[in-house]
Design a protein around this motif. Structure first.
Motif, short mmCIF file in Angstrom:
data_model
loop_
_atom_site.label_atom_id
_atom_site.label_comp_id
_atom_site.label_asym_id
_atom_site.label_seq_id
_atom_site.Cartn_x
_atom_site.Cartn_y
_atom_site.Cartn_z
N ARG A 293 40.56 59.92 44.89
CA ARG A 293 39.73 59.98 43.69
C ARG A 293 38.29 59.60 43.96
O ARG A 293 37.38 60.10 43.32
N GLY A 294 38.08 58.65 44.89
CA GLY A 294 36.73 58.18 45.15
C GLY A 294 36.19 57.38 43.99
O GLY A 294 36.92 56.95 43.11
N GLY A 295 34.90 57.16 43.96
CA GLY A 295 34.27 56.42 42.88
C GLY A 295 34.46 54.93 43.03
O GLY A 295 34.66 54.41 44.13
N PHE A 296 34.41 54.23 41.91
CA PHE A 296 34.48 52.77 41.90
C PHE A 296 35.47 52.28 40.85
O PHE A 296 35.63 52.90 39.81
N GLY A 297 36.09 51.15 41.15
CA GLY A 297 36.86 50.42 40.16
C GLY A 297 35.94 49.39 39.51
O GLY A 297 35.03 48.87 40.15
N LEU A 298 36.16 49.09 38.26
CA LEU A 298 35.29 48.18 37.51
C LEU A 298 36.03 46.91 37.12
O LEU A 298 37.18 46.97 36.72
N LEU A 299 35.35 45.78 37.25
CA LEU A 299 35.87 44.50 36.77
C LEU A 299 34.71 43.80 36.07
O LEU A 299 33.74 43.39 36.71
N GLY A 300 34.80 43.69 34.74
CA GLY A 300 33.72 43.09 33.96
C GLY A 300 33.56 41.61 34.24
O GLY A 300 34.52 40.92 34.59
N LEU A 301 32.35 41.10 34.08
CA LEU A 301 32.09 39.67 34.31
C LEU A 301 32.88 38.80 33.35
O LEU A 301 33.29 37.70 33.71
N GLY A 302 33.10 39.26 32.15
CA GLY A 302 33.89 38.48 31.20
C GLY A 302 35.32 38.27 31.68
O GLY A 302 35.93 37.23 31.41
N ASP A 303 35.86 39.25 32.40
CA ASP A 303 37.21 39.11 32.94
C ASP A 303 37.29 38.12 34.08
O ASP A 303 38.37 37.70 34.47
N VAL A 304 36.15 37.74 34.63
CA VAL A 304 36.10 36.72 35.69
C VAL A 304 35.69 35.37 35.10
O VAL A 304 36.26 34.34 35.43
N LEU A 305 34.69 35.39 34.22
CA LEU A 305 34.12 34.14 33.71
C LEU A 305 35.07 33.39 32.77
O LEU A 305 35.18 32.16 32.86
N LEU A 306 35.73 34.08 31.88
CA LEU A 306 36.56 33.39 30.90
C LEU A 306 37.77 32.71 31.52
O LEU A 306 38.03 31.54 31.23
N PRO A 307 38.53 33.36 32.39
CA PRO A 307 39.58 32.60 33.09
C PRO A 307 38.98 31.55 34.03
O PRO A 307 39.58 30.50 34.25
N GLY A 308 37.78 31.82 34.54
CA GLY A 308 37.11 30.85 35.41
C GLY A 308 36.78 29.56 34.69
O GLY A 308 36.80 28.48 35.29
N ILE A 309 36.46 29.63 33.40
CA ILE A 309 36.21 28.42 32.61
C ILE A 309 37.46 27.54 32.60
O ILE A 309 37.39 26.33 32.80
N PHE A 310 38.60 28.16 32.38
CA PHE A 310 39.86 27.42 32.35
C PHE A 310 40.19 26.84 33.73
O PHE A 310 40.62 25.70 33.85
N VAL A 311 39.98 27.62 34.78
CA VAL A 311 40.28 27.17 36.14
C VAL A 311 39.37 26.00 36.54
O VAL A 311 39.83 25.02 37.13
N THR A 312 38.09 26.06 36.20
CA THR A 312 37.20 24.96 36.53
C THR A 312 37.57 23.69 35.76
O THR A 312 37.46 22.59 36.30
N TYR A 313 38.03 23.85 34.52
CA TYR A 313 38.49 22.69 33.77
C TYR A 313 39.71 22.05 34.45
O TYR A 313 39.77 20.84 34.63
N VAL A 314 40.67 22.89 34.84
CA VAL A 314 41.88 22.38 35.49
C VAL A 314 41.54 21.71 36.82
O VAL A 314 42.09 20.66 37.16
N LEU A 315 40.61 22.27 37.57
CA LEU A 315 40.21 21.65 38.85
C LEU A 315 39.54 20.30 38.63
O LEU A 315 39.79 19.35 39.38
N ARG A 316 38.69 20.21 37.61
CA ARG A 316 38.05 18.91 37.33
C ARG A 316 39.06 17.86 36.94
O ARG A 316 38.99 16.72 37.37
N VAL A 317 40.05 18.23 36.12
CA VAL A 317 41.10 17.29 35.74
C VAL A 317 41.91 16.88 36.96
O VAL A 317 42.24 15.70 37.14
N ASP A 318 42.21 17.83 37.84
CA ASP A 318 42.98 17.52 39.04
C ASP A 318 42.20 16.56 39.95
O ASP A 318 42.79 15.62 40.49
N TYR A 319 40.92 16.75 40.10
CA TYR A 319 40.12 15.85 40.94
C TYR A 319 40.03 14.45 40.33
O TYR A 319 40.01 13.45 41.05
N LEU A 320 39.97 14.37 39.00
CA LEU A 320 39.88 13.06 38.35
C LEU A 320 41.20 12.28 38.46
O LEU A 320 41.18 11.05 38.53
N ARG A 321 42.30 12.96 38.47
CA ARG A 321 43.60 12.28 38.55
C ARG A 321 44.04 11.98 39.97
O ARG A 321 45.00 11.26 40.18
N ALA A 322 43.39 12.57 40.96
CA ALA A 322 43.80 12.34 42.35
C ALA A 322 43.27 11.05 42.90
O ALA A 322 42.43 10.38 42.44
#
Length: 133
Positions: free
Chosen positions: A104-133
């Protein structure tokens, strides 16, 4: 100067998108799990509505795809240097591009919102994990 419609510009576009995403995630700090959960849940519903339901209301195209790819642009450019008009060749999409290496060629698309919004949750979980360690 390279035109942003050339095939190799996806590397620079992805670098810009990655930098923007990292700056956003480093700056935004959510304090509570409930806040992170509800933000992620609300944007999940929003994403489903804008991608899959809005084509039935409009001209058959997804609003999110139009926004992420920076639209079609305008047809005419102004030669007057006091105005800033967007032309068809001047686009700044807010997404990651991945080239397809198949028939097919061309490009696949991944919007920034699909990266940033789960990233907010992941960064929160990482901060909690670092605080409890």
């Amino acid at each position: 100067m390279r035109n942003n419609t050339e095939a190799s510009v996806w590397i620079l576009q992805n670098l810009f998108s990655f930098t923007l995403a990292m700056m956003f995630l480093a700056t935004l700090k959510i304090q509570r799990f409930q806040t992170a959960f509800w933000v992620l849940f609300a944007f999940c519903l929003y994403d489903i509505f804008m991608v899959f339901i809005t084509p039935y209301f409009g001209n058959g195209e997804s609003v999110m795809l139009e926004v992420a790819t920076a639209g079609a642009g305008f047809e005419e450019a102004s030669s007057d240097l006091t105005e800033c008009n967007r032309v068809e060749t001047e686009r700044m999409p807010m997404l990651f591009l991945a080239p397809r290496f198949d028939y097919r060629g061309g490009f696949g698309l991944l919007g920034l919102g699909d990266v940033l919004l789960p990233g907010i949750f992941v960064t929160y979980v990482l901060r909690v994990d670092y605080l409890r360690a």
